[in-house]
Design a protein around this motif. Structure first.
Motif, short mmCIF file in Angstrom:
data_model
loop_
_atom_site.label_atom_id
_atom_site.label_comp_id
_atom_site.label_asym_id
_atom_site.label_seq_id
_atom_site.Cartn_x
_atom_site.Cartn_y
_atom_site.Cartn_z
N LYS A 21 31.49 -0.34 42.26
CA LYS A 21 30.20 -1.01 42.40
C LYS A 21 29.25 -0.18 43.27
O LYS A 21 28.07 -0.05 42.96
CB LYS A 21 30.38 -2.40 43.02
CG LYS A 21 30.87 -3.42 42.03
CD LYS A 21 31.14 -4.81 42.59
CE LYS A 21 30.30 -5.25 43.71
NZ LYS A 21 30.60 -6.61 44.19
N ARG A 24 28.10 2.68 41.10
CA ARG A 24 27.16 2.18 40.08
C ARG A 24 25.80 1.90 40.71
O ARG A 24 24.77 2.31 40.18
CB ARG A 24 27.71 0.91 39.44
CG ARG A 24 26.81 0.36 38.33
CD ARG A 24 27.20 -1.03 37.91
NE ARG A 24 27.03 -1.90 39.06
CZ ARG A 24 27.68 -3.04 39.24
NH1 ARG A 24 28.56 -3.46 38.36
NH2 ARG A 24 27.46 -3.79 40.30
N LYS A 28 22.15 3.75 40.01
CA LYS A 28 20.91 3.03 39.69
C LYS A 28 19.79 3.50 40.60
O LYS A 28 18.65 3.69 40.16
CB LYS A 28 21.11 1.52 39.85
CG LYS A 28 21.86 0.87 38.73
CD LYS A 28 21.98 -0.64 38.97
CE LYS A 28 22.80 -1.31 37.89
NZ LYS A 28 22.95 -2.77 38.16
#
Length: 173
Positions: A21, A24, A28
Protein backbone atom coordinates in the motif's frame (compact mmCIF):
# COMPACT_ATOMS: atom_id res chain seq x y z
CA UNK A 1 -3.83 -11.87 -1.13
CA UNK A 2 -5.49 -15.02 0.11
CA UNK A 3 -6.25 -15.98 -3.52
CA UNK A 4 -2.58 -15.86 -4.54
CA UNK A 5 -1.59 -19.00 -2.66
CA UNK A 6 1.26 -17.18 -0.98
CA UNK A 7 2.67 -19.24 1.81
CA UNK A 8 3.15 -16.67 4.53
CA UNK A 9 2.00 -16.32 8.04
CA UNK A 10 -0.83 -13.87 8.62
CA UNK A 11 1.45 -11.25 10.20
CA UNK A 12 3.87 -11.55 7.24
CA UNK A 13 0.98 -11.08 4.82
CA UNK A 14 -0.13 -8.00 6.75
CA UNK A 15 3.38 -6.48 6.66
CA UNK A 16 3.62 -7.27 2.94
CA UNK A 17 0.22 -5.71 2.28
CA UNK A 18 1.15 -2.59 4.31
CA UNK A 19 4.39 -2.16 2.33
CA UNK A 20 2.49 -2.75 -0.91
CA UNK A 21 0.00 0.00 0.00
CA UNK A 22 2.86 2.39 0.80
CA UNK A 23 4.49 1.61 -2.56
CA UNK A 24 1.18 2.00 -4.41
CA UNK A 25 0.47 5.35 -2.72
CA UNK A 26 4.02 6.50 -3.46
CA UNK A 27 3.58 5.62 -7.13
CA UNK A 28 0.33 7.59 -7.23
CA UNK A 29 2.18 10.59 -5.78
CA UNK A 30 4.93 10.22 -8.42
CA UNK A 31 2.34 10.09 -11.21
CA UNK A 32 0.55 13.16 -9.83
CA UNK A 33 3.85 15.02 -9.41
CA UNK A 34 4.91 14.15 -12.95
CA UNK A 35 1.59 15.38 -14.30
CA UNK A 36 1.96 18.60 -12.31
CA UNK A 37 5.48 19.17 -13.69
CA UNK A 38 4.21 18.52 -17.24
CA UNK A 39 1.47 21.13 -16.75
CA UNK A 40 4.00 23.65 -15.42
CA UNK A 41 6.27 23.10 -18.43
CA UNK A 42 3.27 23.51 -20.77
CA UNK A 43 2.32 26.70 -18.95
CA UNK A 44 5.83 28.12 -19.23
CA UNK A 45 5.98 27.23 -22.92
CA UNK A 46 2.66 28.99 -23.57
CA UNK A 47 3.75 32.05 -21.60
CA UNK A 48 7.04 32.30 -23.51
CA UNK A 49 5.37 32.63 -26.89
CA UNK A 50 6.49 35.76 -28.70
CA UNK A 51 3.17 37.58 -28.62
CA UNK A 52 3.92 40.16 -25.94
CA UNK A 53 3.15 43.05 -28.29
CA UNK A 54 0.24 41.42 -30.14
CA UNK A 55 -3.15 42.91 -29.46
CA UNK A 56 -5.96 41.02 -31.12
CA UNK A 57 -9.54 39.97 -30.45
CA UNK A 58 -10.15 36.75 -28.53
CA UNK A 59 -13.04 34.97 -26.88
CA UNK A 60 -12.84 35.46 -23.12
CA UNK A 61 -14.69 32.25 -22.25
CA UNK A 62 -12.28 30.12 -24.33
CA UNK A 63 -9.32 32.10 -23.00
CA UNK A 64 -10.41 31.56 -19.39
CA UNK A 65 -10.56 27.75 -19.81
CA UNK A 66 -6.81 27.86 -20.51
CA UNK A 67 -5.76 30.83 -18.34
CA UNK A 68 -7.41 29.72 -15.10
CA UNK A 69 -5.49 26.42 -14.74
CA UNK A 70 -2.31 28.19 -15.88
CA UNK A 71 -2.50 30.79 -13.13
CA UNK A 72 -3.37 28.21 -10.49
CA UNK A 73 -0.32 26.15 -11.47
CA UNK A 74 1.85 29.26 -11.55
CA UNK A 75 0.87 30.14 -7.98
CA UNK A 76 0.57 26.60 -6.54
CA UNK A 77 3.72 26.95 -4.45
CA UNK A 78 2.39 30.16 -2.88
CA UNK A 79 -0.50 28.44 -1.12
CA UNK A 80 0.47 24.77 -1.49
CA UNK A 81 -3.16 24.22 -2.45
CA UNK A 82 -5.21 25.35 -5.37
CA UNK A 83 -8.03 27.65 -4.33
CA UNK A 84 -10.76 27.13 -6.91
CA UNK A 85 -12.26 30.11 -8.68
CA UNK A 86 -16.01 30.21 -8.94
CA UNK A 87 -16.84 31.62 -12.37
CA UNK A 88 -19.88 33.38 -13.72
CA UNK A 89 -19.15 34.17 -17.35
CA UNK A 90 -22.04 35.56 -19.37
CA UNK A 91 -22.89 33.76 -22.60
CA UNK A 92 -22.25 35.43 -25.95
CA UNK A 93 -19.79 38.04 -24.74
CA UNK A 94 -18.23 40.25 -27.40
CA UNK A 95 -14.62 39.45 -28.30
CA UNK A 96 -12.04 40.95 -25.98
CA UNK A 97 -9.42 43.10 -27.70
CA UNK A 98 -6.11 42.66 -25.92
CA UNK A 99 -3.02 40.61 -25.29
CA UNK A 100 -3.87 37.22 -23.77
CA UNK A 101 -0.35 36.62 -22.40
CA UNK A 102 -0.24 39.94 -20.60
CA UNK A 103 -3.81 39.48 -19.33
CA UNK A 104 -2.80 36.10 -17.91
CA UNK A 105 0.01 37.80 -16.00
CA UNK A 106 -2.53 40.27 -14.58
CA UNK A 107 -4.73 37.39 -13.41
CA UNK A 108 -1.70 35.57 -11.92
CA UNK A 109 -0.93 38.71 -9.90
CA UNK A 110 -4.57 39.07 -8.81
CA UNK A 111 -4.74 35.42 -7.81
CA UNK A 112 -1.45 35.60 -5.90
CA UNK A 113 -2.64 38.76 -4.10
CA UNK A 114 -5.95 37.07 -3.26
CA UNK A 115 -4.10 34.08 -1.76
CA UNK A 116 -2.00 36.45 0.34
CA UNK A 117 -5.06 38.42 1.50
CA UNK A 118 -6.86 35.20 2.50
CA UNK A 119 -3.88 33.59 4.22
CA UNK A 120 -5.60 33.57 7.63
CA UNK A 121 -8.98 32.47 6.25
CA UNK A 122 -10.21 28.91 6.67
CA UNK A 123 -12.72 29.04 3.80
CA UNK A 124 -11.09 30.84 0.91
CA UNK A 125 -13.38 32.13 -1.85
CA UNK A 126 -12.29 33.61 -5.17
CA UNK A 127 -14.85 34.62 -7.76
CA UNK A 128 -14.66 35.88 -11.32
CA UNK A 129 -17.61 37.47 -13.06
CA UNK A 130 -17.49 38.55 -16.70
CA UNK A 131 -20.42 40.42 -18.22
CA UNK A 132 -21.17 43.01 -20.86
CA UNK A 133 -20.84 46.61 -19.80
CA UNK A 134 -23.84 48.19 -18.07
CA UNK A 135 -25.17 49.77 -21.26
CA UNK A 136 -24.68 46.51 -23.24
CA UNK A 137 -21.94 48.01 -25.40
CA UNK A 138 -19.09 45.97 -26.82
CA UNK A 139 -16.90 45.97 -23.76
CA UNK A 140 -16.46 43.51 -20.91
CA UNK A 141 -16.81 44.12 -17.23
CA UNK A 142 -14.60 41.67 -15.33
CA UNK A 143 -14.85 41.44 -11.55
CA UNK A 144 -12.21 39.38 -9.74
CA UNK A 145 -12.95 39.17 -6.01
CA UNK A 146 -11.95 37.27 -2.89
CA UNK A 147 -13.01 37.15 0.75
CA UNK A 148 -9.65 38.33 2.05
CA UNK A 149 -8.77 41.22 4.30
CA UNK A 150 -9.35 43.92 1.68
CA UNK A 151 -7.44 47.10 0.94
CA UNK A 152 -7.34 49.90 3.48
CA UNK A 153 -8.59 53.29 2.25
CA UNK A 154 -5.12 54.82 2.67
CA UNK A 155 -3.57 52.09 0.48
CA UNK A 156 -6.33 52.21 -2.13
CA UNK A 157 -4.93 55.47 -3.51
CA UNK A 158 -1.51 53.85 -4.00
CA UNK A 159 -2.36 50.47 -5.60
CA UNK A 160 -1.17 51.59 -9.04
CA UNK A 161 2.06 53.19 -7.79
CA UNK A 162 5.14 51.48 -9.18
CA UNK A 163 6.52 48.89 -6.70
CA UNK A 164 4.00 49.76 -3.98
CA UNK A 165 3.37 46.74 -1.77
CA UNK A 166 2.04 46.02 1.71
CA UNK A 167 3.83 42.66 1.74
CA UNK A 168 7.27 43.93 2.65
CA UNK A 169 10.00 41.76 1.12
CA UNK A 170 7.39 39.24 -0.08
CA UNK A 171 5.85 41.73 -2.52
CA UNK A 172 7.07 43.39 -5.69
CA UNK A 173 4.31 45.92 -6.14
Amino acid sequence: FDDLKIHMKDEEKERFYTKFKILRDGMKAVVMGTDHIRRIVDTLAQMQQKDDAVIKPFDFKSYWKIACPMMQMETHSDALVDVPIECDIEKDLPPLLGNATQLTQVFINLYRNALYAMKAKQDKIIELKATRGEDQTDYLKIIFSDNGSGITPSNLLRIFDFQFSTKGKEGQG
